[in-house]
Design a protein around this motif. Structure first.
Motif, PDB file in Angstrom:
ATOM      1  N   ASP A 137       8.308   3.624   9.950  1.00  0.00           N
ATOM      2  CA  ASP A 137       9.595   2.990   9.700  1.00  0.00           C
ATOM      3  C   ASP A 137       9.550   2.321   8.329  1.00  0.00           C
ATOM      4  O   ASP A 137       8.597   2.517   7.562  1.00  0.00           O
ATOM      5  CB  ASP A 137       9.933   1.982  10.806  1.00  0.00           C
ATOM      6  CG  ASP A 137       8.822   0.955  11.044  1.00  0.00           C
ATOM      7  OD1 ASP A 137       8.158   0.563  10.067  1.00  0.00           O
ATOM      8  OD2 ASP A 137       8.620   0.543  12.204  1.00  0.00           O
ATOM      9  N   ALA A 138      10.555   1.538   8.021  1.00  0.00           N
ATOM     10  CA  ALA A 138      10.633   0.921   6.694  1.00  0.00           C
ATOM     11  C   ALA A 138       9.486  -0.049   6.458  1.00  0.00           C
ATOM     12  O   ALA A 138       8.954  -0.148   5.343  1.00  0.00           O
ATOM     13  CB  ALA A 138      11.974   0.197   6.537  1.00  0.00           C
ATOM     14  N   THR A 139       9.079  -0.780   7.492  1.00  0.00           N
ATOM     15  CA  THR A 139       7.992  -1.745   7.333  1.00  0.00           C
ATOM     16  C   THR A 139       6.671  -1.049   7.046  1.00  0.00           C
ATOM     17  O   THR A 139       5.963  -1.395   6.091  1.00  0.00           O
ATOM     18  CB  THR A 139       7.872  -2.614   8.599  1.00  0.00           C
ATOM     19  OG1 THR A 139       9.079  -3.367   8.763  1.00  0.00           O
ATOM     20  CG2 THR A 139       6.691  -3.565   8.491  1.00  0.00           C
ATOM     21  N   SER A 140       6.320  -0.072   7.867  1.00  0.00           N
ATOM     22  CA  SER A 140       5.077   0.660   7.622  1.00  0.00           C
ATOM     23  C   SER A 140       5.168   1.431   6.308  1.00  0.00           C
ATOM     24  O   SER A 140       4.156   1.627   5.624  1.00  0.00           O
ATOM     25  CB  SER A 140       4.770   1.612   8.771  1.00  0.00           C
ATOM     26  OG  SER A 140       5.776   2.606   8.882  1.00  0.00           O
ATOM     27  N   GLY A 141       6.381   1.853   5.944  1.00  0.00           N
ATOM     28  CA  GLY A 141       6.555   2.560   4.679  1.00  0.00           C
ATOM     29  C   GLY A 141       6.134   1.729   3.483  1.00  0.00           C
ATOM     30  O   GLY A 141       5.572   2.260   2.516  1.00  0.00           O
ATOM     31  N   ARG A 142       6.358   0.419   3.537  1.00  0.00           N
ATOM     32  CA  ARG A 142       5.916  -0.455   2.452  1.00  0.00           C
ATOM     33  C   ARG A 142       4.401  -0.444   2.329  1.00  0.00           C
ATOM     34  O   ARG A 142       3.848  -0.432   1.224  1.00  0.00           O
ATOM     35  CB  ARG A 142       6.398  -1.882   2.693  1.00  0.00           C
ATOM     36  CG  ARG A 142       7.901  -2.071   2.632  1.00  0.00           C
ATOM     37  CD  ARG A 142       8.253  -3.528   2.844  1.00  0.00           C
ATOM     38  NE  ARG A 142       7.566  -4.372   1.881  1.00  0.00           N
ATOM     39  CZ  ARG A 142       7.259  -5.644   2.085  1.00  0.00           C
ATOM     40  NH1 ARG A 142       7.559  -6.220   3.235  1.00  0.00           N
ATOM     41  NH2 ARG A 142       6.634  -6.337   1.157  1.00  0.00           N
ATOM     42  N   VAL A 143       3.716  -0.452   3.493  1.00  0.00           N
ATOM     43  CA  VAL A 143       2.251  -0.429   3.486  1.00  0.00           C
ATOM     44  C   VAL A 143       1.753   0.911   2.969  1.00  0.00           C
ATOM     45  O   VAL A 143       0.823   0.978   2.153  1.00  0.00           O
ATOM     46  CB  VAL A 143       1.708  -0.711   4.900  1.00  0.00           C
ATOM     47  CG1 VAL A 143       0.187  -0.594   4.927  1.00  0.00           C
ATOM     48  CG2 VAL A 143       2.145  -2.095   5.370  1.00  0.00           C
ATOM     49  N   VAL A 144       2.367   2.004   3.407  1.00  0.00           N
ATOM     50  CA  VAL A 144       1.967   3.338   2.945  1.00  0.00           C
ATOM     51  C   VAL A 144       2.152   3.471   1.445  1.00  0.00           C
ATOM     52  O   VAL A 144       1.286   4.010   0.740  1.00  0.00           O
ATOM     53  CB  VAL A 144       2.763   4.423   3.693  1.00  0.00           C
ATOM     54  CG1 VAL A 144       2.502   5.798   3.085  1.00  0.00           C
ATOM     55  CG2 VAL A 144       2.407   4.434   5.176  1.00  0.00           C
ATOM     56  N   GLU A 145       3.260   2.979   0.929  1.00  0.00           N
ATOM     57  CA  GLU A 145       3.503   3.050  -0.516  1.00  0.00           C
ATOM     58  C   GLU A 145       2.459   2.257  -1.292  1.00  0.00           C
ATOM     59  O   GLU A 145       1.989   2.690  -2.356  1.00  0.00           O
ATOM     60  CB  GLU A 145       4.909   2.535  -0.828  1.00  0.00           C
ATOM     61  CG  GLU A 145       6.014   3.461  -0.342  1.00  0.00           C
ATOM     62  CD  GLU A 145       7.384   2.809  -0.404  1.00  0.00           C
ATOM     63  OE1 GLU A 145       7.476   1.658  -0.901  1.00  0.00           O
ATOM     64  OE2 GLU A 145       8.356   3.435   0.058  1.00  0.00           O
ATOM     65  N   ALA A 146       2.072   1.085  -0.765  1.00  0.00           N
ATOM     66  CA  ALA A 146       1.038   0.289  -1.432  1.00  0.00           C
ATOM     67  C   ALA A 146      -0.304   1.018  -1.403  1.00  0.00           C
ATOM     68  O   ALA A 146      -1.055   1.008  -2.392  1.00  0.00           O
ATOM     69  CB  ALA A 146       0.915  -1.079  -0.765  1.00  0.00           C
ATOM     70  N   LEU A 147      -0.613   1.665  -0.282  1.00  0.00           N
ATOM     71  CA  LEU A 147      -1.852   2.444  -0.190  1.00  0.00           C
ATOM     72  C   LEU A 147      -1.829   3.616  -1.163  1.00  0.00           C
ATOM     73  O   LEU A 147      -2.846   3.920  -1.803  1.00  0.00           O
ATOM     74  CB  LEU A 147      -2.042   2.949   1.240  1.00  0.00           C
ATOM     75  CG  LEU A 147      -2.332   1.902   2.310  1.00  0.00           C
ATOM     76  CD1 LEU A 147      -2.254   2.521   3.700  1.00  0.00           C
ATOM     77  CD2 LEU A 147      -3.705   1.263   2.100  1.00  0.00           C
ATOM     78  N   ALA A 148      -0.699   4.285  -1.269  1.00  0.00           N
ATOM     79  CA  ALA A 148      -0.585   5.424  -2.193  1.00  0.00           C
ATOM     80  C   ALA A 148      -0.812   4.973  -3.629  1.00  0.00           C
ATOM     81  O   ALA A 148      -1.493   5.662  -4.410  1.00  0.00           O
ATOM     82  CB  ALA A 148       0.785   6.090  -2.041  1.00  0.00           C
ATOM     83  N   ARG A 149      -0.254   3.818  -3.994  1.00  0.00           N
ATOM     84  CA  ARG A 149      -0.475   3.298  -5.350  1.00  0.00           C
ATOM     85  C   ARG A 149      -1.945   2.940  -5.549  1.00  0.00           C
ATOM     86  O   ARG A 149      -2.498   3.120  -6.650  1.00  0.00           O
ATOM     87  CB  ARG A 149       0.420   2.083  -5.602  1.00  0.00           C
ATOM     88  CG  ARG A 149       1.900   2.426  -5.742  1.00  0.00           C
ATOM     89  CD  ARG A 149       2.695   1.230  -6.226  1.00  0.00           C
ATOM     90  NE  ARG A 149       2.778   0.167  -5.234  1.00  0.00           N
ATOM     91  CZ  ARG A 149       3.735   0.068  -4.310  1.00  0.00           C
ATOM     92  NH1 ARG A 149       4.677   0.988  -4.235  1.00  0.00           N
ATOM     93  NH2 ARG A 149       3.751  -0.944  -3.459  1.00  0.00           N
ATOM     94  N   ALA A 150      -2.577   2.433  -4.506  1.00  0.00           N
ATOM     95  CA  ALA A 150      -4.000   2.100  -4.600  1.00  0.00           C
ATOM     96  C   ALA A 150      -4.832   3.351  -4.847  1.00  0.00           C
ATOM     97  O   ALA A 150      -5.758   3.344  -5.673  1.00  0.00           O
ATOM     98  CB  ALA A 150      -4.462   1.386  -3.334  1.00  0.00           C
ATOM     99  N   VAL A 151      -4.536   4.426  -4.138  1.00  0.00           N
ATOM    100  CA  VAL A 151      -5.254   5.687  -4.342  1.00  0.00           C
ATOM    101  C   VAL A 151      -5.106   6.157  -5.772  1.00  0.00           C
ATOM    102  O   VAL A 151      -6.064   6.653  -6.390  1.00  0.00           O
ATOM    103  CB  VAL A 151      -4.754   6.756  -3.349  1.00  0.00           C
ATOM    104  CG1 VAL A 151      -5.328   8.124  -3.696  1.00  0.00           C
ATOM    105  CG2 VAL A 151      -5.134   6.379  -1.921  1.00  0.00           C
ATOM    106  N   GLU A 152      -3.917   6.004  -6.333  1.00  0.00           N
ATOM    107  CA  GLU A 152      -3.693   6.404  -7.732  1.00  0.00           C
ATOM    108  C   GLU A 152      -4.574   5.607  -8.684  1.00  0.00           C
ATOM    109  O   GLU A 152      -4.935   6.100  -9.763  1.00  0.00           O
ATOM    110  CB  GLU A 152      -2.216   6.227  -8.095  1.00  0.00           C
ATOM    111  CG  GLU A 152      -1.286   7.202  -7.383  1.00  0.00           C
ATOM    112  CD  GLU A 152       0.165   6.943  -7.691  1.00  0.00           C
ATOM    113  OE1 GLU A 152       0.453   5.954  -8.428  1.00  0.00           O
ATOM    114  OE2 GLU A 152       1.025   7.701  -7.215  1.00  0.00           O
TER     115      GLU A 152
END
Length: 205
Positions: A49-64
């Motif tokens: 959902d939108a809340t978990s999406g914020r965490v996923v986006e932060a993780l994706a930026r971390a991987v980058e």
């Protein structure tokens, strides 16, 4: 607790008590954003959902940035959202697994009554989160005020972070057979308090 978990109660820790759901997600995301080596998440419920999406986006930026990110979620508690989310996580380079998989037609699956209810985040082996909140939209307080529950979460620093890391590492090995050992995952952590064990004692089973 020490006999069952083989982890002694530790003093010399610092903890922030987090009661606001959205504010807790803000703190999780903020610490993911400054991680430099690794991020480990283990949650009973990891929604889509939108809340978990914020965490996923932060993780994706971390991987980058070159940060290694691992995510575990309970197969039953997160069903079906997390199974749908896994391909997106893997596409971003985030390592993701269900733990204690269940299924009537699967061999070697977990018992439906034995679940992993842990809620843990560790960044760089130095900052940890644990408590009662999951990674999903906070719908209980908003939609069911007559049956609302108030979960607390804790952001911790100090020696107890190694216990949170050990809990994650053990569950990650159980699910993936990847062993995480050494100073990279378990750095020496100085006391964050006065050293008096009566100041703050936390234990993670």
């Amino acid at each position: 607790a020490e006999n069952l978990g083989r982890l002694p109660i530790l003093g010399g820790n610092d903890a922030d008590i987090l009661a606001a759901y959205d504010g807790t997600i803000d703190r999780l995301v903020a610490d993911i954003e400054v991680a430099r080596d690794h991020v480990h998440l283990l949650y009973y419920i990891f929604g889509d959902d939108a809340t978990s999406g914020r965490v996923v986006e932060a993780l994706a930026r971390a991987v980058e940035r070159g940060v290694v990110c691992r995510v575990l979620a309970d197969s039953l508690g997160s069903r079906p959202a997390f199974s749908r989310l896994i391909p997106r996580l893997l596409e971003h380079g985030i390592l993701a697994e269900e733990t204690l998989r269940v299924g009537f037609f699967r061999r070697k699956t977990g018992r439906i009554d034995l679940r992993n209810h842990r809620k843990i985040l560790v960044t760089d082996g130095r900052v940890g989160f644990t408590g009662g909140m999951n990674i999903r939209q906070a719908h209980l307080l908003k939609d069911k005020p007559r049956r609302a529950t108030q979960d607390l979460h804790f952001r911790v620093e100090g020696p107890v972070v190694n216990h949170l890391q050990e809990a994650f590492v053990n569950d990650w090995f159980f699910s993936t057979k990847e062993a995480l050992e050494g100073d990279r995952w378990f750095p020496a952590l100085p006391s964050r308090g006065t050293g008096d064990e009566s100041d703050l004692a936390l234990v993670c089973l």
